[in-house]
Design a protein around this motif. Structure first.
Motif, PDB file in Angstrom:
ATOM      1  N   UNK A 132      36.418   8.443  -5.504  1.00 14.26           N
ATOM      2  CA  UNK A 132      36.671   7.002  -5.609  1.00 14.26           C
ATOM      3  C   UNK A 132      35.684   6.227  -4.744  1.00 14.26           C
ATOM      4  N   UNK A 133      35.417   6.730  -3.542  1.00 14.41           N
ATOM      5  CA  UNK A 133      34.461   6.046  -2.661  1.00 14.41           C
ATOM      6  C   UNK A 133      33.080   6.005  -3.297  1.00 14.41           C
ATOM      7  N   UNK A 134      32.644   7.128  -3.858  1.00 12.41           N
ATOM      8  CA  UNK A 134      31.339   7.140  -4.532  1.00 12.41           C
ATOM      9  C   UNK A 134      31.308   6.192  -5.725  1.00 12.41           C
TER      10      UNK A 134
ATOM     11  N   UNK B 154      46.516   6.807   1.716  1.00 15.19           N
ATOM     12  CA  UNK B 154      46.514   5.361   1.997  1.00 15.19           C
ATOM     13  C   UNK B 154      45.138   4.764   1.716  1.00 15.19           C
ATOM     14  N   UNK B 155      44.079   5.474   2.109  1.00 13.88           N
ATOM     15  CA  UNK B 155      42.734   4.955   1.850  1.00 13.88           C
ATOM     16  C   UNK B 155      42.439   4.882   0.357  1.00 13.88           C
ATOM     17  N   UNK B 156      42.898   5.879  -0.406  1.00 18.72           N
ATOM     18  CA  UNK B 156      42.699   5.840  -1.860  1.00 18.72           C
ATOM     19  C   UNK B 156      43.440   4.653  -2.456  1.00 18.72           C
ATOM     20  N   UNK B 157      44.665   4.428  -2.009  1.00 16.02           N
ATOM     21  CA  UNK B 157      45.450   3.304  -2.519  1.00 16.02           C
ATOM     22  C   UNK B 157      44.766   1.980  -2.192  1.00 16.02           C
ATOM     23  N   UNK B 158      44.294   1.841  -0.966  1.00 18.26           N
ATOM     24  CA  UNK B 158      43.639   0.588  -0.581  1.00 18.26           C
ATOM     25  C   UNK B 158      42.323   0.372  -1.335  1.00 18.26           C
ATOM     26  N   UNK B 159      41.586   1.450  -1.608  1.00 19.64           N
ATOM     27  CA  UNK B 159      40.326   1.300  -2.340  1.00 19.64           C
ATOM     28  C   UNK B 159      40.540   0.957  -3.804  1.00 19.64           C
TER      29      UNK B 159
ATOM     30  N   UNK C  75      43.849  -3.570  -6.794  1.00 21.60           N
ATOM     31  CA  UNK C  75      43.149  -4.782  -7.216  1.00 21.60           C
ATOM     32  C   UNK C  75      43.489  -5.953  -6.301  1.00 21.60           C
ATOM     33  N   UNK C  76      42.536  -6.870  -6.189  1.00 18.90           N
ATOM     34  CA  UNK C  76      42.766  -8.076  -5.419  1.00 18.90           C
ATOM     35  C   UNK C  76      42.318  -8.004  -3.976  1.00 18.90           C
ATOM     36  N   UNK C  77      41.744  -6.909  -3.566  1.00 23.87           N
ATOM     37  CA  UNK C  77      41.266  -6.785  -2.190  1.00 23.87           C
ATOM     38  C   UNK C  77      39.740  -6.834  -2.140  1.00 23.87           C
ATOM     39  N   UNK C  78      39.143  -7.681  -2.965  1.00 22.15           N
ATOM     40  CA  UNK C  78      37.684  -7.729  -3.039  1.00 22.15           C
ATOM     41  C   UNK C  78      37.047  -8.152  -1.725  1.00 22.15           C
ATOM     42  N   UNK C  79      37.680  -9.020  -0.983  1.00 21.90           N
ATOM     43  CA  UNK C  79      37.128  -9.462   0.292  1.00 21.90           C
ATOM     44  C   UNK C  79      37.120  -8.361   1.345  1.00 21.90           C
ATOM     45  N   UNK C  80      38.118  -7.510   1.288  1.00 18.11           N
ATOM     46  CA  UNK C  80      38.211  -6.424   2.259  1.00 18.11           C
ATOM     47  C   UNK C  80      37.513  -5.144   1.802  1.00 18.11           C
ATOM     48  N   UNK C  81      37.120  -5.106   0.541  1.00 15.42           N
ATOM     49  CA  UNK C  81      36.609  -3.855  -0.028  1.00 15.42           C
ATOM     50  C   UNK C  81      35.361  -3.338   0.684  1.00 15.42           C
TER      51      UNK C  81
ATOM     52  N   UNK D 295      34.407   1.916   6.227  1.00 13.30           N
ATOM     53  CA  UNK D 295      35.285   2.760   7.038  1.00 13.30           C
ATOM     54  C   UNK D 295      35.512   4.101   6.349  1.00 13.30           C
ATOM     55  N   UNK D 296      35.760   4.072   5.059  1.00 15.54           N
ATOM     56  CA  UNK D 296      36.025   5.304   4.320  1.00 15.54           C
ATOM     57  C   UNK D 296      34.810   6.215   4.298  1.00 15.54           C
TER      58      UNK D 296
END
Length: 130
Positions: A109-111, A17-22, A25-31, A37-38
């Motif tokens: 992905x986080x890095x 789920x975290x990989x999908x959310x990261x 596209x379109x979640x720039x405000x929450x990124x 958190x990640x």
């Protein structure tokens, strides 16, 4: 021993789920919040690696000590139980592999997201200088 597999399944699902959310596209405000958190969860999730190795050794031990059912030496119910045990071991091995792969993907992905944010900040600073 079922509790360990449930915990591993939930951990793998949380990583997915975290990989999908990261990567969505379109979640720039929450990124920024998602990245924070990640990054904070990566260290506790690192405990998945030795946990998976322990469970993999458990599967190997069960496989090595399992009585063999060759030919007519087993009744049909013993043969069915042997096949079920093999299927569960294969399923659990796939779960271990999925948890480890998802952790590696989440870490990578986080890095990458952090590096992209740093590069974007440098670009903005260079634009502001000019």
């Amino acid at each position: 021993m079922a509790l360990e597999w449930v915990v591993l399944g939930y951990a793998a699902a949380a990583e997915a789920i975290m990989v999908i959310l990261l990567t969505m596209p379109g979640l720039d405000g929450l990124r920024k919040g998602l990245v924070a958190v990640t990054r904070n969860l990566l260290k506790p999730f690192l405990s998945i690696v030795p946990f998976c190795l322990f469970l993999l050794m458990d599967i190997y031990w069960k496989y090595e000590t399992m009585p063999s059912c060759d030919g007519d030496s087993c009744t049909p119910s013993e043969h069915l139980r042997h096949q079920k045990s093999m299927m569960k071991s294969q399923r659990n091995a796939l779960l271990i592999a999925a948890a480890l792969v998802f952790y590696w993907i989440l870490f990578s992905v986080t890095n990458l997201v952090v590096k992209i944010e740093q590069i974007n900040q440098r670009i903005e600073r260079l634009k502001n200088k000019d």
